[in-house]
Design a protein around this motif. Structure first.
Motif, PDB file in Angstrom:
ATOM      1  N   LEU A 108       0.830  -1.199   0.000  1.00  0.00           N
ATOM      2  CA  LEU A 108       0.000   0.000   0.000  1.00  0.00           C
ATOM      3  C   LEU A 108       0.867   1.252   0.000  1.00  0.00           C
ATOM      4  CD1 LEU A 108      -2.592  -1.025   2.758  1.00  0.00           C
ATOM      5  CD2 LEU A 108      -2.980  -1.052   0.285  1.00  0.00           C
ATOM      6  N   GLY A 109       0.322   2.341  -0.534  1.00  0.00           N
ATOM      7  CA  GLY A 109       1.030   3.614  -0.502  1.00  0.00           C
ATOM      8  C   GLY A 109       0.764   4.431  -1.749  1.00  0.00           C
ATOM      9  N   SER A 110       1.648   5.362  -2.000  1.00  0.00           N
ATOM     10  CA  SER A 110       1.514   6.278  -3.129  1.00  0.00           C
ATOM     11  C   SER A 110       2.299   5.738  -4.328  1.00  0.00           C
ATOM     12  CB  SER A 110       2.059   7.651  -2.718  1.00  0.00           C
ATOM     13  OG  SER A 110       3.466   7.574  -2.503  1.00  0.00           O
ATOM     14  N   SER A 111       2.691   6.633  -5.234  1.00  0.00           N
ATOM     15  CA  SER A 111       3.511   6.211  -6.380  1.00  0.00           C
ATOM     16  C   SER A 111       4.843   5.644  -5.911  1.00  0.00           C
ATOM     17  CB  SER A 111       3.753   7.402  -7.310  1.00  0.00           C
ATOM     18  OG  SER A 111       4.396   8.462  -6.624  1.00  0.00           O
ATOM     19  N   ARG A 112       5.292   6.063  -4.727  1.00  0.00           N
ATOM     20  CA  ARG A 112       6.570   5.573  -4.198  1.00  0.00           C
ATOM     21  C   ARG A 112       6.437   4.132  -3.694  1.00  0.00           C
ATOM     22  NH1 ARG A 112      10.740   8.486  -2.731  1.00  0.00           N
ATOM     23  NH2 ARG A 112      10.718   8.007  -0.493  1.00  0.00           N
ATOM     24  N   LYS A 122      17.389  16.624  -8.721  1.00  0.00           N
ATOM     25  CA  LYS A 122      17.488  17.478  -7.539  1.00  0.00           C
ATOM     26  C   LYS A 122      16.088  17.649  -6.964  1.00  0.00           C
ATOM     27  CE  LYS A 122      21.532  20.093  -9.093  1.00  0.00           C
ATOM     28  NZ  LYS A 122      22.086  21.440  -9.383  1.00  0.00           N
ATOM     29  N   ASN A 123      16.007  17.711  -5.666  1.00  0.00           N
ATOM     30  CA  ASN A 123      14.708  17.887  -5.011  1.00  0.00           C
ATOM     31  C   ASN A 123      14.925  18.641  -3.715  1.00  0.00           C
ATOM     32  OD1 ASN A 123      12.011  17.709  -4.544  1.00  0.00           O
ATOM     33  ND2 ASN A 123      11.920  15.494  -4.354  1.00  0.00           N
ATOM     34  N   MET A 133      15.256   8.068  -1.868  1.00  0.00           N
ATOM     35  CA  MET A 133      15.246   9.353  -2.576  1.00  0.00           C
ATOM     36  C   MET A 133      16.627   9.539  -3.203  1.00  0.00           C
ATOM     37  SD  MET A 133      12.335  11.207  -2.047  1.00  0.00           S
ATOM     38  CE  MET A 133      12.753  12.945  -2.028  1.00  0.00           C
ATOM     39  N   CYS A 134      16.719  10.327  -4.259  1.00  0.00           N
ATOM     40  CA  CYS A 134      18.014  10.550  -4.903  1.00  0.00           C
ATOM     41  C   CYS A 134      18.944  11.318  -3.966  1.00  0.00           C
ATOM     42  CB  CYS A 134      17.843  11.276  -6.237  1.00  0.00           C
ATOM     43  SG  CYS A 134      17.509  13.043  -6.116  1.00  0.00           S
ATOM     44  N   GLU A 135      20.238  11.194  -4.205  1.00  0.00           N
ATOM     45  CA  GLU A 135      21.227  11.704  -3.253  1.00  0.00           C
ATOM     46  C   GLU A 135      21.319  13.224  -3.228  1.00  0.00           C
ATOM     47  OE1 GLU A 135      24.941   9.983  -4.308  1.00  0.00           O
ATOM     48  OE2 GLU A 135      24.654  10.273  -6.463  1.00  0.00           O
ATOM     49  N   ASN A 136      20.800  13.897  -4.233  1.00  0.00           N
ATOM     50  CA  ASN A 136      20.874  15.367  -4.265  1.00  0.00           C
ATOM     51  C   ASN A 136      19.610  16.040  -3.737  1.00  0.00           C
ATOM     52  OD1 ASN A 136      23.510  15.626  -5.401  1.00  0.00           O
ATOM     53  ND2 ASN A 136      22.660  14.984  -7.376  1.00  0.00           N
ATOM     54  N   THR A 137      18.934  15.369  -2.834  1.00  0.00           N
ATOM     55  CA  THR A 137      17.728  15.931  -2.225  1.00  0.00           C
ATOM     56  C   THR A 137      18.103  16.786  -1.017  1.00  0.00           C
ATOM     57  OG1 THR A 137      16.395  14.038  -2.904  1.00  0.00           O
ATOM     58  CG2 THR A 137      15.529  15.392  -1.112  1.00  0.00           C
ATOM     59  N   LYS A 138      17.597  18.007  -0.980  1.00  0.00           N
ATOM     60  CA  LYS A 138      17.796  18.867   0.191  1.00  0.00           C
ATOM     61  C   LYS A 138      16.685  18.587   1.205  1.00  0.00           C
ATOM     62  CE  LYS A 138      20.055  22.695  -2.243  1.00  0.00           C
ATOM     63  NZ  LYS A 138      19.986  24.146  -2.570  1.00  0.00           N
ATOM     64  N   GLY A 139      17.039  18.651   2.477  1.00  0.00           N
ATOM     65  CA  GLY A 139      16.049  18.435   3.523  1.00  0.00           C
ATOM     66  C   GLY A 139      15.882  16.976   3.889  1.00  0.00           C
ATOM     67  N   MET A 140      16.939  16.191   3.713  1.00  0.00           N
ATOM     68  CA  MET A 140      16.840  14.761   3.996  1.00  0.00           C
ATOM     69  C   MET A 140      16.651  14.461   5.482  1.00  0.00           C
ATOM     70  SD  MET A 140      16.892  12.902   1.230  1.00  0.00           S
ATOM     71  CE  MET A 140      17.715  11.332   1.290  1.00  0.00           C
ATOM     72  N   ASP A 141      16.809  15.483   6.328  1.00  0.00           N
ATOM     73  CA  ASP A 141      16.531  15.271   7.747  1.00  0.00           C
ATOM     74  C   ASP A 141      15.045  15.005   7.993  1.00  0.00           C
ATOM     75  OD1 ASP A 141      15.915  17.927   7.049  1.00  0.00           O
ATOM     76  OD2 ASP A 141      16.147  18.604   9.123  1.00  0.00           O
ATOM     77  N   TYR A 142      14.230  15.188   6.948  1.00  0.00           N
ATOM     78  CA  TYR A 142      12.806  14.838   7.051  1.00  0.00           C
ATOM     79  C   TYR A 142      12.653  13.393   7.512  1.00  0.00           C
ATOM     80  CZ  TYR A 142       8.094  13.490   5.613  1.00  0.00           C
ATOM     81  OH  TYR A 142       6.802  12.992   5.614  1.00  0.00           O
ATOM     82  N   PHE A 143      13.473  12.500   6.965  1.00  0.00           N
ATOM     83  CA  PHE A 143      13.370  11.084   7.292  1.00  0.00           C
ATOM     84  C   PHE A 143      13.766  10.805   8.737  1.00  0.00           C
ATOM     85  CE2 PHE A 143      13.760  11.406   2.717  1.00  0.00           C
ATOM     86  CZ  PHE A 143      12.760  10.546   2.274  1.00  0.00           C
ATOM     87  N   SER A 182      14.382   7.258 -11.851  1.00  0.00           N
ATOM     88  CA  SER A 182      13.711   7.821 -13.017  1.00  0.00           C
ATOM     89  C   SER A 182      13.481   9.314 -12.801  1.00  0.00           C
ATOM     90  CB  SER A 182      12.370   7.120 -13.252  1.00  0.00           C
ATOM     91  OG  SER A 182      11.703   7.658 -14.357  1.00  0.00           O
ATOM     92  N   SER A 183      13.212   9.685 -11.558  1.00  0.00           N
ATOM     93  CA  SER A 183      13.148  11.073 -11.116  1.00  0.00           C
ATOM     94  C   SER A 183      13.673  11.068  -9.688  1.00  0.00           C
ATOM     95  CB  SER A 183      11.720  11.616 -11.173  1.00  0.00           C
ATOM     96  OG  SER A 183      10.890  10.931 -10.252  1.00  0.00           O
ATOM     97  N   CYS A 184      13.822  12.219  -9.093  1.00  0.00           N
ATOM     98  CA  CYS A 184      14.487  12.259  -7.794  1.00  0.00           C
ATOM     99  C   CYS A 184      13.740  11.462  -6.718  1.00  0.00           C
ATOM    100  CB  CYS A 184      14.652  13.703  -7.327  1.00  0.00           C
ATOM    101  SG  CYS A 184      15.979  13.893  -6.112  1.00  0.00           S
ATOM    102  N   GLY A 185      12.431  11.377  -6.844  1.00  0.00           N
ATOM    103  CA  GLY A 185      11.644  10.664  -5.834  1.00  0.00           C
ATOM    104  C   GLY A 185      11.162   9.296  -6.240  1.00  0.00           C
ATOM    105  N   HIS A 186      11.580   8.834  -7.447  1.00  0.00           N
ATOM    106  CA  HIS A 186      11.062   7.564  -7.945  1.00  0.00           C
ATOM    107  C   HIS A 186      12.167   6.731  -8.591  1.00  0.00           C
ATOM    108  CE1 HIS A 186       7.530  10.228  -7.738  1.00  0.00           C
ATOM    109  NE2 HIS A 186       6.896   9.129  -7.406  1.00  0.00           N
ATOM    110  N   LEU A 187      12.321   5.522  -8.105  1.00  0.00           N
ATOM    111  CA  LEU A 187      13.295   4.592  -8.667  1.00  0.00           C
ATOM    112  C   LEU A 187      12.874   4.133 -10.059  1.00  0.00           C
ATOM    113  CD1 LEU A 187      13.735   2.331  -5.510  1.00  0.00           C
ATOM    114  CD2 LEU A 187      15.465   3.916  -6.416  1.00  0.00           C
TER     115      LEU A 187
END
Length: 292
Positions: free
Chosen positions: A55-59, A199-200, A235-245, A269-274
């Motif tokens: 279950l979940g979103s596109s992720r 980037k995200n 998430m891709c490695e160039n994401t800012k705000g990774m402290d969210y996790f 495929s995009s910063c938030g999707h493998l």
């Protein structure tokens, strides 16, 4: 004046009759559907048995390769819904339980979607044809601001959400026109995009202290003896705000953090999707950690 009022009343009554007839007709079509989407598939089925439900979103939809579970002898379906929130994930699980599904494990993608507890209208609209047919669906929408209009005004829900459950969808459903949503046991593989933005910025995103739908899913799993596995996905490695996790882990220590398991851009495929290659690496790790 009397004739005008009488004429107006006749028009009003005719409008109501037409709305009731259209409402009945549209609903009848959706009640026969089971090959166009994941919600219809669940609603129009009973007594299914699964080793693993995702279950979940596109992720979730793009990250868990259901066939890899099947190769381990685990009957699996990926019910992740692109654009969906935990509002819809919770309702889908409750609908499965209402339909007497027997489920051994639920894997819930719970990360970015913990930041809100409202419905994703484009996805939640797909439940509305069954609003009068399921007490579970009715109760789930009961606290929504437009519930009374949706429930009591004939055909209103089909007009309001015409883009999702309107005339085009009714025609396609009546023709049994298939979609790709149920292919690959619900998993939707993504390709590698050469010019994708890797980037995200999720700096301003914050998880809710207590997401009600996350706890609904957890509670229903406990009540039904289902093993509940909640995970954060990469998430891709160039994401800012990774402290969210890290914030998520602090508020929800039961969620397993896998956001760094796959990090190289070539697996996204995009910063938030493998992409498919990344999803297979990720799924292999999930299988190793929970199903060995």
């Amino acid at each position: 004046m009397k004739q005008f009022l009488l004429y107006t009343l006749k028009i009003l009554l005719l409008t109501i009759v037409i709305a009731v007839v259209l409402d009945f007709g549209y609903t009848k079509v959706f009640l026969q559907s089971s090959n166009r989407g994941k919600i219809e598939k669940v609603f129009n089925s009973t007594d299914e048995k699964y080793d693993v439900v995702i279950l979940g979103s596109s992720r979730a939809n793009n990250h868990f390769v259901a066939q890899m579970f099947e190769e381990r002898g685990l009957k699996t379906f990926n019910y992740g819904m692109s654009g969906g929130h935990l509002f819809e994930a919770s309702l889908l699980l409750k609908l499965m339980i209402e339909r007497n599904y027997l489920i051994k494990n639920v894997i819930l993608e719970a990360d970015l979607n913990l930041s809100n507890d409202h419905q994703a209208e484009g996805i939640s609209a797909k439940f509305l044809p069954f609003l009068h047919e399921s007490e579970t669906i009715r109760r789930h929408f009961e606290k929504e601001a437009d519930y009374r209009e949706l429930y009591y005004i004939p055909f209103y829900r089909y007009v309001k959400y015409d883009a999702k459950i309107g005339v085009r969808e009714v025609l396609d459903t009546s023709r049994n026109k298939p979609t790709s949503l149920l292919d690959n046991k619900g998993y939707y593989p993504l390709g590698k995009k050469p010019n994708a933005n890797m980037k995200n910025n999720i700096t301003n995103l914050n998880p809710l202290k207590k997401n009600q739908y996350f706890y609904e899913i957890k509670k229903f799993c406990e009540q039904k003896g289902i093993k509940f596995i909640a995970v954060m996905t990469p998430m891709c490695e160039n994401t800012k705000g990774m402290d969210y996790f890290e914030k998520v882990k602090k508020l929800y220590p039961e969620i397993h953090n896998y956001e760094k398991v796959v990090s190289e851009d070539r697996y996204f495929s995009s910063c938030g999707h493998l992409n498919d290659a990344g999803a297979r690496l990720f799924t292999a790790r999930i299988l190793k950690d929970f199903f060995n």
